[in-house]
Design a protein around this motif. Structure first.
Motif, mmCIF file in Angstrom:
data_model
loop_
_atom_site.group_PDB
_atom_site.id
_atom_site.type_symbol
_atom_site.label_atom_id
_atom_site.label_comp_id
_atom_site.label_asym_id
_atom_site.label_seq_id
_atom_site.Cartn_x
_atom_site.Cartn_y
_atom_site.Cartn_z
ATOM 1 N N UNK A 260 0.830 -1.067 -0.053
ATOM 2 C CA UNK A 260 0.196 0.640 -0.262
ATOM 3 C C UNK A 260 1.062 1.217 -0.085
ATOM 4 N N UNK A 261 0.140 2.415 -0.858
ATOM 5 C CA UNK A 261 0.757 3.661 -1.002
ATOM 6 C C UNK A 261 0.294 4.583 -0.256
ATOM 7 N N UNK A 262 1.095 5.748 0.143
ATOM 8 C CA UNK A 262 0.227 6.819 -0.240
ATOM 9 C C UNK A 262 -0.622 7.333 1.209
ATOM 10 N N UNK A 263 0.570 7.576 2.281
ATOM 11 C CA UNK A 263 -0.258 8.723 3.185
ATOM 12 C C UNK A 263 -0.187 7.265 4.134
ATOM 13 N N UNK A 264 0.881 6.296 4.195
ATOM 14 C CA UNK A 264 1.022 5.139 5.215
ATOM 15 C C UNK A 264 1.840 5.657 5.950
ATOM 16 N N UNK A 265 2.135 5.302 7.197
ATOM 17 C CA UNK A 265 2.954 5.461 8.618
ATOM 18 C C UNK A 265 2.998 4.120 8.835
ATOM 19 N N UNK A 266 4.210 3.862 9.937
ATOM 20 C CA UNK A 266 5.001 2.729 10.188
ATOM 21 C C UNK A 266 3.028 1.891 10.981
ATOM 22 N N UNK A 267 2.529 2.609 12.237
ATOM 23 C CA UNK A 267 1.808 1.426 12.447
ATOM 24 C C UNK A 267 0.167 1.517 11.794
ATOM 25 N N UNK A 268 0.271 1.722 10.359
ATOM 26 C CA UNK A 268 -0.495 1.362 9.649
ATOM 27 C C UNK A 268 -0.784 -0.140 9.071
ATOM 28 N N UNK A 269 1.197 -0.586 9.477
ATOM 29 C CA UNK A 269 1.446 -2.118 8.199
ATOM 30 C C UNK A 269 0.052 -3.330 8.636
ATOM 31 N N UNK A 270 -0.723 -3.235 10.228
ATOM 32 C CA UNK A 270 -1.351 -4.111 10.571
ATOM 33 C C UNK A 270 -2.844 -4.040 9.535
ATOM 34 N N UNK A 271 -2.871 -2.249 9.966
ATOM 35 C CA UNK A 271 -4.204 -2.376 8.795
ATOM 36 C C UNK A 271 -3.950 -2.966 7.286
ATOM 37 N N UNK A 272 -2.737 -2.290 7.138
ATOM 38 C CA UNK A 272 -2.387 -2.675 5.350
ATOM 39 C C UNK A 272 -2.760 -3.867 5.215
ATOM 40 N N UNK A 273 -2.272 -4.979 5.686
ATOM 41 C CA UNK A 273 -2.315 -5.918 5.943
ATOM 42 C C UNK A 273 -3.907 -6.434 5.975
ATOM 43 N N UNK A 274 -4.113 -6.058 7.057
ATOM 44 C CA UNK A 274 -6.018 -6.728 7.233
ATOM 45 C C UNK A 274 -6.547 -6.680 6.091
ATOM 46 N N UNK A 275 -6.146 -6.307 4.445
ATOM 47 C CA UNK A 275 -7.002 -5.319 4.236
ATOM 48 C C UNK A 275 -5.779 -5.995 2.062
ATOM 49 N N UNK A 276 -5.067 -7.196 3.023
ATOM 50 C CA UNK A 276 -4.982 -7.673 1.940
ATOM 51 C C UNK A 276 -3.443 -7.347 1.267
ATOM 52 N N UNK A 277 -3.277 -6.434 1.628
ATOM 53 C CA UNK A 277 -1.856 -5.961 1.264
ATOM 54 C C UNK A 277 -0.748 -6.842 1.968
ATOM 55 N N UNK A 278 0.893 -6.631 1.266
ATOM 56 C CA UNK A 278 1.364 -7.254 1.532
ATOM 57 C C UNK A 278 2.665 -6.744 2.689
ATOM 58 N N UNK A 279 2.172 -4.818 2.613
ATOM 59 C CA UNK A 279 3.008 -4.300 3.410
ATOM 60 C C UNK A 279 2.203 -3.107 3.494
ATOM 61 N N UNK A 280 3.381 -1.799 3.394
ATOM 62 C CA UNK A 280 3.065 -0.403 3.016
ATOM 63 C C UNK A 280 4.529 0.199 2.074
ATOM 64 N N UNK A 281 4.264 0.854 1.628
ATOM 65 C CA UNK A 281 5.587 1.934 1.554
ATOM 66 C C UNK A 281 5.551 3.210 1.719
ATOM 67 N N UNK A 282 6.579 4.093 2.337
ATOM 68 C CA UNK A 282 6.715 4.887 2.532
ATOM 69 C C UNK A 282 7.808 5.763 1.701
ATOM 70 N N UNK A 283 6.971 7.322 1.736
ATOM 71 C CA UNK A 283 8.218 8.557 1.539
ATOM 72 C C UNK A 283 8.539 9.273 2.804
ATOM 73 N N UNK A 284 7.770 9.323 3.712
ATOM 74 C CA UNK A 284 8.094 10.196 4.588
ATOM 75 C C UNK A 284 8.434 9.928 5.596
ATOM 76 N N UNK A 285 7.002 8.580 6.256
ATOM 77 C CA UNK A 285 7.024 7.870 7.370
ATOM 78 C C UNK A 285 7.695 7.237 8.193
ATOM 79 N N UNK A 286 8.944 6.543 7.393
ATOM 80 C CA UNK A 286 10.187 5.669 7.477
ATOM 81 C C UNK A 286 11.036 6.356 8.304
#
Length: 314
Positions: A288-314
């Motif tokens: 998942x890309x766009x507006x992601x923060x590290x604490x959103x990983x579990x939410x993203x995976x709950x919606x079928x994502x493998x993980x998250x991609x971040x430009x600022x939040x990492x």
């Protein structure tokens, strides 16, 4: 194609997602002695989740308490064509094989990203083993706006904290400056055992010894073959683009923007519901890309994502 048999396949994860379970098929079954992910056929009237929960209770003696869809693969064996619906299972009650008899000859925990220590493994699972080696968090560089010194400082901090996947994106610099920055990031990342992909430039990827390339959606649209790298991914905006990346045997895709971003605050993004809908039938891991923060990983995976991609939040 013959009738497709729907199968629920469980990618059971423990140790913070660093280990997964393989099970050995018993004598008397097709491919006896081969190793596979536990699971089984989806019965009429069952959802994939229902079948997954039932099969793991019958086979391993556990009750699944947390699981989410991950990816789907169709594979034709001599005896049948199967659609393997892989779900990640991250929590369960009971000890495997203790509260009920195993329906396997054996089970074994394997480490993600390492060569399997058991053999033979069912051929349909080869791409799944590589997908499990893909880190769940990607940092995307933005040194052009943040400054090179600060960006490298942040990368060093993130790598020391466990970051293992970086996309070098900065494309506005002269070629020599971009090459130098990419070389520096690759050297730094590899010293920590992390992967690096270069955005839209195969020449720089080769010259720097990067692990792969990441194609823009525009480059994906004109791509006719998989670039010759260990890791290849692409930015996608819809189901068709994700499917195209899968047809070209890419290793992952980014999908978004999911949420509003600092650069486009006026856009609400596609949202988590639409994100999950667009993933239906995806054959490769999607971050998942766009507006992601590290604490959103579990939410993203709950919606079928493998993980998250971040430009600022990492």
């Amino acid at each position: 194609m013959s009738q497709v048999v729907e199968v629920a396949a469980a990618v059971m994860l423990r140790a913070g997602g660093r280990e997964f379970l393989l099970a050995q098929r018993p004598e008397g079954k097709v491919y006896a002695g081969y190793w596979e992910f536990p699971g089984g056929k989806v019965e009429p009237g069952e959802t994939v989740r229902d079948a997954l929960v039932r099969e793991l209770h019958e086979e391993l003696g556990i009750l699944v308490t947390a699981c989410s869809p991950w990816l789907t693969r169709v594979f034709t064996y001599p005896h049948a064509t199967v659609r393997l619906n892989f779900w990640r299972v991250t929590a369960w009650e009971g000890e495997i094989g203790i509260t009920a008899p195993l329906e396997h000859a054996a089970v074994d925990w394997q480490e993600c990203g390492k060569s399997a220590t058991v053999a033979p493994i069912l051929p349909a699972n080869d791409p799944i083993l590589k997908a499990l080696a893909l880190p769940t968090t990607m940092a995307i560089t933005m040194a052009e706006s943040e400054g090179v010194e600060r960006q490298l400082e942040r990368l060093e901090e993130a790598l020391s904290a466990g970051l293992r996947l970086i996309q070098v994106r900065d494309k506005g610099w002269p070629p020599a400056q971009r090459l130098w920055f990419a070389e520096t990031v690759v050297r730094l990342a590899h010293s920590h055992g992390a992967l690096v992909v270069i955005n839209d430039d195969e020449e720089i990827a080769r010259r720097t010894g990067a692990d792969g390339v990441h194609l823009s959606a525009a480059r994906l649209a004109t791509c006719t073959r998989r670039p010759d790298f260990a890791w290849v991914g692409a930015s996608c905006h819809d189901t068709a683009e994700i499917a195209r990346a899968g047809e070209l045997a890419f290793d992952y895709a980014l999908l978004g923007p999911v949420l509003p971003t600092p650069t486009h605050p006026e856009s609400s993004g596609i949202g988590w519901t639409e994100f999950e809908r667009l993933l239906a039938g995806n054959t490769l891991p999607v971050l998942a890309l766009g507006g992601m923060r590290m604490e959103m990983l579990t939410t993203a995976q709950g919606h079928g994502a493998h993980g998250i991609a971040l430009m600022r939040g990492w």
